[in-house]
Write a protein that holds these residues in place. Structure first.
Motif, short mmCIF file in Angstrom:
data_model
loop_
_atom_site.label_atom_id
_atom_site.label_comp_id
_atom_site.label_asym_id
_atom_site.label_seq_id
_atom_site.Cartn_x
_atom_site.Cartn_y
_atom_site.Cartn_z
N ASP A 27 0.85 -1.22 0.00
CA ASP A 27 0.00 0.00 0.00
C ASP A 27 0.87 1.25 0.00
O ASP A 27 0.66 2.18 -0.77
N VAL A 28 1.82 1.26 0.88
CA VAL A 28 2.72 2.43 0.98
C VAL A 28 3.54 2.56 -0.30
O VAL A 28 3.66 3.63 -0.88
N GLU B 287 2.89 1.54 -3.35
CA GLU B 287 2.12 2.00 -4.52
C GLU B 287 2.03 3.51 -4.57
O GLU B 287 2.07 4.11 -5.63
N LYS B 288 1.90 4.13 -3.37
CA LYS B 288 1.74 5.58 -3.30
C LYS B 288 3.01 6.34 -3.68
O LYS B 288 3.01 7.55 -3.88
N LEU B 289 4.08 5.62 -3.76
CA LEU B 289 5.36 6.29 -4.07
C LEU B 289 5.60 6.41 -5.56
O LEU B 289 6.49 7.14 -6.01
N TYR B 290 4.82 5.61 -6.36
CA TYR B 290 5.04 5.63 -7.82
C TYR B 290 4.13 6.64 -8.49
O TYR B 290 3.04 6.95 -8.04
#
Ligand code: KIV
Length: 275
Positions: free
Chosen positions: A269-270, A272-275
């Motif tokens: 989850d974390v 994914e938010k970085l891409y």
């Protein structure tokens, strides 16, 4: 149980042998301490085995304090003896007391060691009078290497042997609680051991001494620049270390270290938010 100068006294009285090894850092001190060795010497041999000098002449008070404090933090039970470096006590009785005090206060040593016979007895007496236990050191005294003209067995002539016996008695009379005998014939060390009421700690002085000391890198094959005849290699940790360093080098270069087992994870989850 903490070893003290009383442990040394009682060992001599009961005829029990004392063990001593050098150490210069916290983790080695802990290992030695946990193995039951009576005493750890923070030797000025650190000049050779830690700092890479060819002798002990350049070792400073700051070097000794730094390493002694690290060893003291790792030694719960062993008596920590710290060497007084070259020119920290030869210059005057005043310098000797001040510098011994620094090794105790800043280096947290339990005792100090200094090299020499009759000529340093005023220093030994003054340090002892200040409440600091002193271990003597006779025979091959490495701080006098330039006067000796090399690392050689000492006290082989009648005059030199008589001087060694007289020096040992003088060091005892000045108040030392023990004396290291380095590189002297075994039979002479035996004679000195019988004459003294304080323990003799031998290094290259035969097995009749009341105790023994070795530089730990020598007995583990970790220092090979020179190996005196008296050194017994109990294990070859130097080879084990070299094998481990090579294996590390190979795995890093092959990209096989670190593997999954040595990684930290992050949730998808974390991520994914970085891409
Ligand atoms: O400095 C040292 O390690 C020593 C031992 C060899 C006795 O003085």
């Amino acid at each position: 149980m903490k070893n003290t100068v009383l442990t040394f006294k009682q060992a001599k009285e009961k005829g029990e042998k004392l063990s001593m090894l050098t150490a210069y850092d916290y983790s080695t001190a802990r290992l030695i301490d946990e193995s039951g060795v009576n005493s750890i010497l923070v030797g000025d041999s650190l000049g050779n085995v830690i700092l890479g000098y060819e002798d002990t002449i350049s070792v400073t008070m700051e070097d000794m304090i730094h390493h002694s404090a690290a060893v003291a933090r790792g030694a719960q039970n062993a008596l920590v003896i710290c060497d007084m470096p070259f020119m920290s006590y030869q210059t005057s009785v005043y310098d000797a007391v001040v510098n011994a005090g620094r090794l105790m206060k800043e280096g947290r040593a339990n005792a100090v060691k200094l090299e020499g016979g009759k000529e340093v007895c005023p220093q030994i007496k003054a340090i002892v009078d200040a409440g600091i236990p002193v271990c003597g050191h006779l025979g091959l005294t490495p701080q006098s290497i330039n006067a000796f003209g090399g690392f050689k067995v000492q006290a082989k002539t009648e005059a030199a042997a008589k001087k060694l016996i007289a020096d040992a008695k003088a060091v005892e009379a000045a108040g030392a609680f023990a004396v290291v005998l380095e590189c002297v014939p075994a039979k002479l060390a035996e004679l000195v051991t019988k004459e003294l009421s304080i323990p003799t700690i031998g290094i290259g002085a035969g097995n009749v001494c009341d105790g023994q000391v070795l530089v730990y890198q020598d007995m583990l094959g970790m220092f090979t620049d020179f190996t005196p005849k008296f050194v017994k290699r109990f294990e070859n940790i130097g080879e084990v270390m070299k094998r481990a360093f090579s294996a590390y080098d190979e795995e890093v270069k092959a990209g096989t270290f670190p593997d999954k087992e040595h990684e930290y994870t992050i949730s998808d989850d974390v991520l994914e938010k970085l891409y």
